[in-house]
Write a protein that holds these residues in place. Structure first.
Motif: not given
Length: 72
Positions: A1-3, A13-17, A30-31, A36, A38
């Motif tokens: 995950m990118d921050k 933090f991102f997960n490409d959503k 969405w981060g 925790n 969204w």
């Protein structure tokens, strides 16, 4: 995950959503916050990352409403 760090200092933090705002139609990422939760994130006109709630005209429509607890 990118921050990344948002304009106000929060780290997300991102997960490409990806998502699209139901109110104004803006595309966002969405981060996930350190708690925790969204959060929709966009770039402002200066290229800085901010919460989409900060610049969406319909942000109030998406806030969670908590029911008051009855006093017993």
């Amino acid at each position: 995950m990118d921050k990344i760090t948002l304009e106000g200092g929060a780290q997300v933090f991102f997960n490409d959503k990806n998502g699209k705002c139901k109110s104004c139609g803006v595309n966002f990422l969405w981060g996930i916050t350190k708690n925790n939760k969204w959060i929709p994130v966009v770039q402002d006109e200066n290229g800085k990352h901010i919460s989409h709630f900060a610049n969406c005209p319909g942000a109030g429509e998406h806030r969670k409403r908590h029911s008051p607890k009855p006093c017993l």
